[in-house]
Design a protein around this motif. Structure first.
Motif, mmCIF file in Angstrom:
data_model
loop_
_atom_site.group_PDB
_atom_site.id
_atom_site.type_symbol
_atom_site.label_atom_id
_atom_site.label_comp_id
_atom_site.label_asym_id
_atom_site.label_seq_id
_atom_site.Cartn_x
_atom_site.Cartn_y
_atom_site.Cartn_z
ATOM 1 N N GLY B 31 0.664 -0.959 0.275
ATOM 2 C CA GLY B 31 -0.596 -0.388 0.087
ATOM 3 C C GLY B 31 1.313 1.368 -0.104
ATOM 4 N N SER B 32 2.284 0.871 1.199
ATOM 5 C CA SER B 32 2.727 2.653 0.646
ATOM 6 C C SER B 32 3.409 2.683 0.055
ATOM 7 C CB SER B 32 3.394 2.696 2.546
ATOM 8 O OG SER B 32 4.530 1.455 2.247
ATOM 9 N N VAL B 33 4.021 1.651 -0.767
ATOM 10 C CA VAL B 33 5.299 1.962 -2.062
ATOM 11 C C VAL B 33 4.124 1.258 -3.641
ATOM 12 C CG1 VAL B 33 7.139 1.838 -0.684
ATOM 13 C CG2 VAL B 33 6.011 -0.856 -1.528
ATOM 14 N N GLY B 34 3.103 1.108 -3.173
ATOM 15 C CA GLY B 34 2.993 0.929 -4.737
ATOM 16 C C GLY B 34 2.720 2.064 -5.807
ATOM 17 N N GLU B 35 2.138 3.050 -5.657
ATOM 18 C CA GLU B 35 2.303 3.713 -6.506
ATOM 19 C C GLU B 35 3.918 3.997 -6.935
ATOM 20 O OE1 GLU B 35 0.303 7.392 -5.359
ATOM 21 O OE2 GLU B 35 -1.508 6.893 -4.546
ATOM 22 N N ARG B 36 4.032 4.604 -6.234
ATOM 23 C CA ARG B 36 6.314 4.267 -6.895
ATOM 24 C C ARG B 36 6.303 3.655 -7.564
ATOM 25 N NH1 ARG B 36 10.575 7.707 -4.039
ATOM 26 N NH2 ARG B 36 12.299 6.765 -5.494
ATOM 27 N N ILE B 37 6.197 2.295 -7.264
ATOM 28 C CA ILE B 37 6.587 1.390 -7.964
ATOM 29 C C ILE B 37 5.915 1.008 -9.294
ATOM 30 C CG2 ILE B 37 5.671 -1.087 -8.889
ATOM 31 C CD1 ILE B 37 6.463 -1.792 -5.758
ATOM 32 N N ALA B 38 4.227 1.665 -9.770
ATOM 33 C CA ALA B 38 4.051 1.772 -10.684
ATOM 34 C C ALA B 38 5.080 3.139 -11.461
ATOM 35 C CB ALA B 38 2.725 2.142 -10.665
#
Lengths: 189, 221, 530, 232, 346
Positions: B31-38
C-alpha cells in the motif's frame, strides 16, 4: 486486501490442523539409528569411550551427545564409517591405534582371585577361586579391562602373532604416480 | 482425546496467526510503495520509447495512446501493441512491437518506431536467444549495428536492397553470423511495409469508450 | 562297468570359448625335452605338517622318533583334511616352524627328517587291484589315507572331491591336462611317460563317480602328450566313455572353470563348485597319485616338479620326495647359469616368489622357476590407469578389472565386492596387458585378504556381543538372586544375631603375599634390564 | 546440545569457516544465476542478507511458540513475507537493479540457505545470536556473490563494478573499472558454465587457504583433534 | 619384509601407455597431411604451437604439484591432446587463443582433476568448447579449402596471421574465410534453398563440402589403422557413426529437400575425427562394451540434433562432453554378465 489476508489465514489454519493431526497420527517410536551404530562398533565392550559398553556409546552417538572418535578399538576406519552414517565431519582419533593384542595371564603369579574374571566383559577368562586362571585367546577382545583389577599385576597384553592364516596381502607398493589423490570422481556414479 | 484435539487446533491457529501477520505486513508495504513502483515501471517504458522517438516533437503520452492490431503475416505476432506519438493531435510516429520468428535460435522481439514520413525512428531488440558472441550483436549494448536502421525507409535503400550484403543487400552482416541480421532486416522491412499498407488508419484516435481501459492497461506496461 | 560298444565320438567335438585370455610365449621347450628323473635324496627334508586346504592335521610323531617311508606323520582331523606321510625313512630331528611355500614367506610347523638312506618302507596297505568289485567307500578311504590332494595347485583333498553329494548326479569327469601356464611341463612329461598309469587313475575315479563321460583336455601345444595319451587309451577298454580332447592353447584354459567351459560350454556358478553342474575336475598328476594309492597302496610322498627358467643351467623335470628343499633341486639341475632375478614357486602368471632356499617342495608344488633378469624385468613404476579396457577384454571371468582396481585402491571393500571381486581367479591376464603396468592382481589379492580379515573380525565382534549380553544377563540374575537371599537372611537375622565371618581376612592375607611376590619379580626384572 | 557458540565463532563461521555457499553449497540457484557482474552479486547479496537477518530474528523470537510439526511452514511464511517486502522495496527504490535481479529476488523464498539457518540456528538460539548469525551468513554470502560476480565480469568483459551506480548511487561510478574495448573477454565466464567453473575454483581456493592455515597451525602446535580428510 | 611382496604375474608387460599414444599420433598423420593440403601451413603452425603450450603447461603444473614433469610428459598424452585440439580449431586461430585453450585443457580439465586417467572430460574438446563459447567469431572463421580460396596463404602469411593478426596485403577477411559446409548448409536451408540447390554450388564436392570430404576420409583411414592395431575397438566409432547415420537417414527420408543426406553428415565437420579419435579417448569414454555402444550412439544422435537445431554449427565437441558426463552412469548400468553369474548358457 482483507479477503487476501483471510484467505491465506484460512489456508494456513487448515494446513496447521492437518499437520497437527499428522504429527499425532504418524509418530514414530524407537531409535533404529542406535542399532545401526551398534552394528558398526567392534563390541569389545572395553569402555574406553567412557560408556559402560558398546551399546550405551551407540545410544549416546544416536542422540548426538558424543564425539565419533571415542572408540579406540574401532580406530580411524570406524570414525569414517560413523561419519558416513551420521553425516558428521570425520575427526581424528585421540590416540594412535593399538596393535591387536590378547591378554595373557602369567601362570606363576596368578593367585586365583577371580577379579579379572569379573572384569572381563565377554567371559573370556576361565578359572575359579584359588585356581589358576587362563584366557581363552579366541574370545579375548583385547579390551585390557582385566589388566587393572589384577592385584598381582600378572596380566599382560601380548600382540597377536602373524601367521600364514592371518597374513594379508600388502597394499601394493608400486603405486601409480597420482597415488595420493583420493577415490576417483568417476566412482561417484 | 481432548488434549489431542486441542493440540491440533493449536497448530492450526498458530500457523493461521503467522499467515495473518505475514500477509498484513506485505499488504501494508504494498500500500505504501505501490504507487512508486507503478511510476517506476511507467518511467522505464517511457525511457525506452524516448530513445527511438523524436522526443522534442512529441507532446502526448504514447503509452496512454495505443491500439492493438493483428497482422501475423508482417508483424510476426498474433496481436501487437501500436503506440502513437503525436504533437498536438498531429501524428509524429508509431512504435510497433514486431516479433522475428526465424532467428537462429528462436523468436526475437523488437521495438520499431516509424516516423510519419515512413522513415525509421529507431530499432531496438527487446529479447532474443541468439548465440552469445555471434548473434547477440543485435543488442544495442553489444554493438552499434542496430543503430544503422535509424533513418532508413522503404525507398532508402530501395526495397530490393533490403537484405544483408552477403545476399546482395545493403545491410552489414556481422562476422560469423548471417542468419540473425538477415532475419532482423527482413522483419524491419515487413514492419515498414505494414505501416505503409495501413496508412493513416493507425493514427485514428481512440473512441471515448476504449480510452479508459486502454490507459489502464497502458499503465501497467 | 560300461562295455564299450559305441565307437569313440567324432574327433570334431564341439568346443566352447571362454571370454578373454591371452597368448604368451610358453617357454615349455626349456624343460620338456628330457625325461623325468629321480632326484637323489637330500640331506634333510622339511616336511610341512599341513599340505592341503582344510582342517590342519594332528602330528603323530615326536622329536627323536624314527620314521619309515610312507609312515603317517600327521593324521587328518576333519572331513576336509588330509594326512601327511614320511617321504623317506629316517629320524625326526625337529618339529618347528620353517618357511613353507606361501606368498607371505612365513613359517609353518614342519617336521625336519634326516634320511637314513635306507628308504625302508613302512608296512603299506594291500593293493586294491580288484577295486571294481569293492565298496567305493573303501576305495575313497584308501585315497584319503594316501593323503592325495589336488596337485595342480589347489591342494584340495581329492577324496572329498570324489565323494559326490547324494542330491546331485555327477555326469562328467574332466581330467585337466591343459597345463596352460608357461614354463611348466611336469604334467606334459607325466602324460608322455606315464599315460597308462594316469588312465588307471582316471578309471578308478570313473568308477567312484559313476560318470557317463570322461573328457581329458590337453592344449594343442603338447602334441606328444596327446599322442601318448591316445595311444594308451587305445590299449584300454575305456574308449567308450573317455575322450582325449585337444583344446587350443590359450592362457588360462587350464583354470578349472575355464576348462569346464571349453569342454562342456557350461559355467560353474559364482562361488559354487563344478559338482553343482554335475562335473568333477581332476588334474592328471592327481589321477596318477590316485592310481598309486589304490593299485599299489602307496601314499602321496613324492611328485614331479619342473625346475626351469633361463637362470637354471639344465632345466628338467625331477621326481622328488615332498619336503626336499628347493636348493637341492636347483643343485640337481646344474645350479644357476646366471643369478636369478626371482625364484618362483609355480608358474610365472600365478606363482609366488620364494625367499628361502631351504623352502621345501609340497604336494602341490608343480614348478620351480628361476627367472633370469631378462625374463622378469624389474617392474616399472605404475602409471595412472587410462581406462583403456584391455584388462576387461582379456579377463576370463568377464569382470571389469579397472573398476575392481579403482575400488580396491580406494580401499572401498564393499564396492569392490559389488564388482564381483570374488569371481576373480587371479590369473594375471589383466596385469600382463595393462599399459600402465599397474599391479592389478596384487590389488585384488590385497582386497580379498582384507575382506576375509574384516569378516573374521565381524564374526568375532558378533560373538563378543553375544557373550557380553550373556554375561550381563547372568549378572542381573545373580543380583536378583542375591537380593532374594539377602531378604531371606534379613528375615533370618531378625531371628538370631550373626557371627562374624573371617573368610575375608584370610583372602586378604593371601592377596598381600602374592602382591609382594609380583613386586619382587618386577624389581628384579627392572634390575636385569639395567 | 553443546554450549552456545561465542559471538566471534558465529561471525567467523558464517563468513568463512562454515560459509553457506562455499562449504554447505546452499543457495546455488541465485549464486549461479545472478553473479554475471560484481554489482549484481552485491545487490543479490545485500537482498539476501536483509532477508536472512529479518527471518533469523523473527524465527528466534517465536521459537518457543512454534510447535515442531508446523515449524517449517511457519519459517517459510516468515521468509516469504520478508522476501516480498524486499522485492517491493527494491522495485520502489532500485528499479533498474530490480529489472536485472527481479526473477531471482522472489526465488530467495526457496533459498535453502535461509531456511537452513532458521532451522539449524535461529530456532535454537537467543535472538541476539540469531541476528548476528544472520548477519554473518549474509555477509559470507554477499562476499561470495560479489567475488564470483567480479571474477566473471572481469574475465568475461574486462570490467569491474560496471553500472554499480544503479545500486549504490552516482558516487559508485568511481569504483567502476574497465579494461577498455580492446579486451577480449572469455565470454564463457558470463554464461552459465562460467558460473560453475568459477564456483569450483573459488571452493578450491578456499580449501587451499584452509589447508595452508591448518598446516601452519599443525606445525606450530602438535595436533590433538584435527579433522581427517573425508574420503570423498 | 612383507611390503616387498610382489604379486604375480612375473612376466614382462607387453603394452605401454606411451606406445599407445604414439600410435594414436601416427594414425593422425594422414588427417594432418590432408588438412594441411587443403587449409595451408596454419594447421601445422597451430600443431606446433599447441604442442609447445601443452608441454609447457604440463611441466609447470607437475612442478607446482611437486612431481617430476618427466613422468607426465613421457606418456605423450599432452601431445595427443594438443594435436587433437589443433586439428579441431580453424587453421588461422590467433596464437593466444591456442595458448588459452591449452592452458584450459591441461591445467583445468586435466591436471586439476589429478592428471591423466582422472579427467572426466576430454581435455581437447573441453578446450575447444571453452574457446568456441568465449570467442565464437575467431573459432568459426575457417579458411576456404584449396581450390576455392582466392588466395592460398603462404607459410609466412599464415605465421603473420596467427602471431600478429596481420592480413596479407590487399585482402580482407571475407576474401580468405569461408563458411564450413555445415555452416553453409544451415545458412542456405534457412534462406529457403533446397538441398539440391545447395548441392549445385561449387563449394560442394562428392560426399560433402569440397576438401572437407577428403579430410573425413583421411581420418577414417587413421581410424582403421587404430582398429587394426587394436588400440580401439569398433564399438564406439561404429555406434557413433551409425547413430548419426540412422538419425540423418530418418529425417532425410521424411524430407530430402530440407534435410541433408547421411553421407553429408558423415563427411562433414568433425564426425570422422570425433568417431575414431575423440569419442574413443579411453579415459573419458565408457569402458563396458554395451556401454560403449550406448555412448557412441548417443553421441551420434546428439551431434545430429545440435547440428540441425542447436546454436552452433558443429556439435561433436558438445556431444562428446555431454556423454563424458554420462559415461560413469552408463558403465554402471551396462556391466557385463560375470562368468558364472545369472543365466549361463548350458
Amino acid at each position: 486486501m482483507l479477503v487476501a489476508i483471510l484467505a491465506i489465514a484460512a489456508l494456513a489454519a487448515f494446513f496447521g490442523i492437518l499437520l497437527g493431526y499428522s504429527a499425532i497420527r504418524f509418530r514414530v517410536e524407537g531409535d533404529p539409528i542406535a542399532d545401526q551404530i551398534d552394528a558398526l562398533l567392534p563390541q569389545t565392550q572395553c569402555g574406553q569411550c567412557g560408556h559402560p559398553g558398546c551399546r550405551p556409546y551407540a545410544e549416546a552417538l544416536a542422540k548426538g551427545e558424543e564425539e565419533i572418535n571415542k572408540c579406540l578399538p574401532g580406530g580411524e576406519a570406524l570414525v569414517l564409517a560413523l561419519a558416513d552414517l551420521l553425516g558428521r565431519e570425520p575427526v581424528a582419533m585421540d590416540i594412535k591405534e593399538k596393535i591387536p593384542s590378547v591378554a595373557f595371564i602369567e601362570p606363576e603369579d596368578c593367585i586365583g582371585c577371580t577379579r579379572c574374571i569379573q572384569a572381563c566383559p565377554v567371559d573370556a577368562i576361565i578359572g575359579a577361586a584359588k585356581q589358576l586362571h587362563a584366557v581363552i585367546n579366541s574370545e579375548c577382545t583385547g579390551c585390557e579391562l582385566c589388566v587393572e583389577p589384577c592385584p598381582v599385576a600378572c596380566i599382560q597384553m601380548r600382540p597377536i602373532q602373524e601367521d600364514i592364516q592371518r597374513w594379508r596381502w600388502p597394499y601394493p607398493a608400486r603405486q601409480p604416480v597420482e597415488s595420493d589423490s583420493a577415490a576417483p570422481l568417476r566412482d561417484a556414479a | 482425546m481432548i488434549t489431542k484435539a486441542k493440540s491440533i487446533l493449536l497448530s492450526g491457529s498458530v500457523l493461521g496467526a503467522f499467515a495473518i501477520g505475514g500477509v498484513t505486513l506485505v499488504a501494508v508495504t504494498q500500500g505504501s510503495v505501490g504507487e512508486r513502483i507503478a511510476d517506476n515501471q511507467y518511467q522505464a517504458m517511457k525511457r525506452k520509447l524516448d530513445t527511438i522517438l523524436p522526443a522534442a516533437q512529441v507532446n502526448n503520452d504514447p503509452l496512454q495512446d495505443h491500439i492493438q492490431v493483428s497482422a501475423s503475416e508482417l508483424l510476426g505476432a498474433e496481436s501487437t501493441q501500436v503506440y502513437r506519438a503525436r504533437q498536438d493531435q498531429s501524428p509524429v510516429a508509431l512504435v510497433l512491437e514486431p516479433v522475428v520468428p526465424d532467428g537462429y535460435a528462436g523468436p526475437i522481439k523488437l521495438l520499431v518506431s516509424v516516423l510519419h514520413d515512413g522513415t525509421l525512428g529507431g530499432v531496438r531488440v527487446v529479447s532474443h536467444h541468439e548465440t552469445p558472441g555471434l548473434g547477440d550483436k543485435i543488442e544495442e549494448a553489444k554493438s552499434d549495428w542496430v543503430l544503422d536502421f535509424t533513418g532508413k525507409s522503404l525507398t532508402n535503400p530501395p526495397l530490393e536492397k533490403w537484405g544483408v550484403k552477403r545476399d546482395g543487400g545493403e545491410f552489414d552482416q556481422f562476422t560469423g553470423a548471417t542468419i540473425t541480421p538477415r532475419s532482423i532486416v527482413n522483419a524491419v522491412r515487413d514492419t515498414l511495409l505494414y505501416v505503409q499498407q495501413q496508412g493513416e488508419t493507425l493514427y485514428e484516435p481512440l473512441d471515448v469508450d476504449t480510452t479508459a481501459p486502454a490507459s489502464a492497461t497502458g499503465g501497467q506496461g | 562297468m560300461v562295455i564299450a560298444l559305441k565307437p569313440k565320438s567324432s574327433p570334431e567335438r564341439r568346443l566352447w570359448r571362454f571370454h578373454g585370455g591371452i597368448h604368451i610365449p610358453d617357454e615349455k621347450a626349456l624343460s620338456n625335452g628330457r625325461a623325468i628323473e629321480r632326484a637323489p635324496l637330500a640331506a634333510r627334508l622339511w616336511v610341512p605338517l599341513q599340505q592341503h586346504i582344510g582342517a590342519p592335521g594332528r602330528p603323530l610323531i615326536a622329536v627323536g622318533d624314527s620314521v619309515l617311508k610312507g609312515q603317517m606323520i600327521a593324521e587328518p582331523t576333519g572331513f576336509i583334511s588330509a594326512p601327511v606321510h614320511a617321504p623317506t625313512s629316517g629320524r625326526v630331528v625337529a618339529i618347528e616352524p620353517h618357511p613353507v611355500p606361501h606368498p607371505s614367506g612365513l613359517s609353518a610347523p614342519c617336521a625336519l627328517i634326516e634320511p637314513d638312506g635306507a628308504e625302508t618302507w613302512a608296512e603299506l596297505p594291500p593293493p586294491l587291484a580288484d577295486y571294481p568289485q569293492l565298496d567305493p567307500a573303501l576305495i575313497r578311504e584308501r585315497i584319503r589315507w594316501a593323503g592325495v590332494v589336488g596337485m595342480g595347485g589347489a591342494s584340495f583333498p581329492t577324496s572329498v572331491k570324489l565323494t559326490p553329494g547324494t542330491d546331485r548326479e555327477i555326469h562328467t569327469l574332466i581330467i585337466n591336462g591343459a597345463e596352460c601356464e608357461p614354463y611348466i611341463t611336469c604334467d606334459d612329461r607325466l602324460m608322455r611317460e606315464r599315460a597308462a598309469h594316469i588312465l588307471e587313475g582316471v578309471r578308478i575315479m570313473h568308477h567312484l563317480l559313476r560318470v557317463r563321460t570322461v573328457l581329458i583336455g590337453i592344449e594343442d601345444n603338447k602334441p606328444e602328450a596327446i599322442a601318448a595319451m591316445q595311444l594308451a587309451l587305445a590299449e584300454t577298454d575305456m574308449g567308450g566313455y573317455t575322450e582325449i580332447v585337444t583344446i587350443p592353447t590359450l592362457y588360462p584354459s587350464g583354470g578349472e572353470k575355464q576348462l569346464i567351459r571349453i569342454l562342456t560350454g557350461k559355467e560353474v556358478p559364482t562361488s559354487g563348485i563344478p559338482a553343482q553342474i554335475g562335473i568333477v575336475c581332476q588334474n592328471v598328476s592327481t589321477a596318477a597319485a590316485v592310481a598309486d594309492a589304490v593299485l599299489e597302496g602307496r601314499p602321496l610322498i613324492a611328485r614331479v616338479v619342473t625346475v626351469t627358467g633361463h637362470a637354471i643351467a639344465e632345466p628338467r623335470n625331477l621326481e622328488v620326495p615332498v619336503g626336499t628343499p628347493i636348493e637341492h633341486l636347483i643343485a640337481q639341475c646344474g645350479g644357476y647359469r646366471e643369478t636369478p632375478r626371482k625364484l618362483i614357486c609355480g608358474g610365472p602368471m600365478m606363482g609366488f616368489e620364494l625367499r628361502e632356499s631351504t623352502t621345501p617342495i609340497t604336494k602341490s608344488t608343480n614348478c620351480l622357476l628361476a627367472l633370469a633378469p631378462a625374463e622378469a624385468p624389474d617392474p616399472e613404476p605404475a602409471l595412472a590407469c587410462i581406462r583403456c579396457g584391455r584388462c576387461a577384454e582379456v579377463c576370463p571371468a568377464k569382470l571389469l578389472p579397472q573398476q575392481l582396481y579403482w575400488n580396491a585402491r580406494a580401499k572401498d571393500l564393499d564396492r569392490v565386492q559389488d564388482y564381483n571381486l570374488f569371481d576373480c581367479i587371479e590369473c594375471g591376464c589383466c596385469a600382463q596387458v595393462c599399459p600402465s603396468h599397474i599391479p592389478l592382481v596384487q590389488y585384488y589379492r590385497y582386497a580379498k585378504t582384507e575382506i576375509w580379515a574384516r569378516e573374521q573380525e565381524k564374526r568375532k565382534s558378533e560373538q563378543a556381543r553375544a557373550r557380553h549380553a550373556a554375561k550381563q544377563a547372568r549378572l542381573e540374575r545373580q543380583e536378583q538372586e542375591k537380593q532374594a537371599r539377602l531378604r531371606k537372611q534379613k528375615e533370618a537375622l531378625a531371628a538370631k544375631p550373626a557371627a562374624a565371618a573371617d573368610g575375608d581376612d584370610a583372602k586378604k592375607v593371601l592377596i598381600e603375599a602374592a602382591r609382594q611376590r609380583a613386586a619382587e619379580r618386577k624389581r628384579s626384572d627392572a634390575a636385569g634390564q639395567d | 546440545m553443546s554450549a552456545p557458540q561465542s559471538y566471534g565463532h558465529i561471525l567467523s563461521g558464517g563468513v568463512w569457516s562454515n560459509n553457506q555457499m562455499l562449504v554447505a553449497l546452499l543457495g546455488l540457484c541465485p549464486l549461479l544465476a545472478t553473479t554475471t557482474s560484481a554489482t549484481n552479486g552485491l545487490g543479490m547479496g545485500l537482498a539476501t542478507t536483509a532477508v536472512i537477518v529479518c527471518s533469523n530474528g523473527t524465527v528466534s523470537l517465536v521459537r518457543n511458540l512454534v510447535r515442531p510439526e508446523i515449524r517449517i511452514p511457519v519459517f517459510v511464511l516468515v521468509i516469504a513475507s520478508f522476501v516480498t517486502l524486499v522485492e517491493l522495496i527494491m522495485q520502489a527504490f532500485f528499479y533498474d537493479l530490480y529489472q536485472v535481479l527481479g526473477l531471482f529476488i522472489s526465488l530467495i523464498v526457496v533459498n535453502c540457505m535461509i531456511i537452513g539457518r532458521a532451522e539449524a540456528f535461529a530456532s535454537k538460539n537467543r535472538v541476539d545470536r540469531a541476528l548476528l548469525d544472520g548477519l554473518a551468513v549474509g555477509l559470507g554470502a554477499t562476499l561470495v556473490l560479489t567475488t564470483l560476480g567480479g571474477l566473471r565480469e572481469f574475465v568475461g568483459q574486462g570490467t569491474l563494478f560496471f553500472q554499480a551506480d544503479l545500486l549504490l548511487g552516482d558516487w559508485a561510478k568511481a569504483i567502476s573499472l574497465s579494461l577498455g574495448d580492446d579486451f577480449h573477454g572469455a565470454l564463457i565466464a558470463i554464461l552459465p558454465p562460467g558460473a560453475f567453473i568459477g564456483l569450483g575454483l573459488m571452493i578450491a581456493l578456499k580449501n587451499l587457504i584452509d589447508q595452508r592455515a591448518k598446516r601452519r597451525q599443525v606445525a606450530a602446535q602438535p595436533a590433538s583433534a584435527q579433522p581427517v580428510t573425508a574420503p570423498t | 619384509m612383507p611390503n616387498s611382496v610382489i604379486s604375480s604375474p612375473h612376466v614382462p608387460r607387453v603394452n605401454r601407455v606411451d606406445r599407445v599414444m604414439l600410435d594414436v599420433l601416427l594414425a593422425l598423420i594422414p588427417g594432418i597431411l590432408v588438412m594441411t593440403w587443403f587449409f595451408g601451413w596454419g594447421l601445422l603452425i597451430n600443431c606446433v604451437l599447441a604442442v609447445t603450450f601443452a608441454v609447457a603447461a604440463e611441466t609447470v603444473v607437475m612442478l607446482l604439484r611437486g612431481r617430476s614433469p618427466l613422468i607426465a610428459l613421457r606418456d605423450l598424452s599432452a601431445v595427443v591432446t594438443a594435436v587433437l585440439f589443433a586439428l579441431s580449431v580453424p587453421p588461422i586461430l590467433p596464437w593466444w587463443l591456442t595458448l588459452l585453450g591449452m592452458l584450459f585443457a591441461i591445467i583445468l580439465v586435466k591436471q586439476l582433476y589429478g592428471g591423466l586417467g582422472y579427467n572426466p572430460f576430454n581435455p581437447a574438446m573441453a578446450a575447444y568448447v571453452f574457446l568456441l563459447i568465449s570467442y565464437p567469431v575467431a573459432m568459426t572463421t575457417w579458411l576456404a579449402p584449396a581450390g576455392l580460396a582466392e588466395h592460398p596463404l603462404s607459410f609466412m602469411e599464415s605465421l603473420r596471421l596467427i602471431l600478429n593478426g596481420t592480413l596479407p596485403t590487399g585482402f580482407e577477411w571475407d576474401a580468405l574465410s569461408s563458411a564450413t559446409p555445415l555452416d553453409e548448409m544451415r545458412g542456405k536451408l534457412d534462406l529457403g534453398q533446397t538441398i539440391e540447390q545447395i548441392g549445385q554450388s561449387q563449394t560442394w564436392g562428392w560426399l560433402g563440402g569440397r576438401g572437407w570430404e577428403w579430410v573425413g576420409v583421411a581420418f577414417l583411414l587413421g581410424g582403421v589403422y587404430l582398429l587394426w592395431r587394436r588400440l580401439i575397438t569398433w564399438h564406439i566409432p561404429v555406434s557413433m557413426l551409425l547413430g548419426l547415420t540412422a538419425t540423418a537417414t530418418l529425417f532425410w527420408a521424411i524430407d530430402p529437400h530440407t534435410h541433408p543426406s547421411p553421407i553429408f553428415h558423415l563427411f562433414s565437420g568433425a564426425a570422422m575425427l570425433g568417431a575414431f579419435f575423440i569419442a574413443t579417448d579411453p579415459v573419458t569414454a565408457c569402458t563396458t562394451k554395451k556401454g560403449q555402444l550406448v555412448f557412441g550412439a548417443s553421441i551420434g544422435l546428439i551431434v545430429y540434433v545440435i547440428r540441425s537445431w542447436g546454436g552452433y554449427p558443429d556439435a561433436v565437441a558438445f556431444a562428446v562432453l555431454l556423454m563424458n558426463i554420462a559415461a560413469p552412469t552408463i558403465d554402471y548400468y551396462t556391466q557385463p554378465r560375470v562368468f558364472g553369474h545369472g543365466s549361463a548358457r548350458t
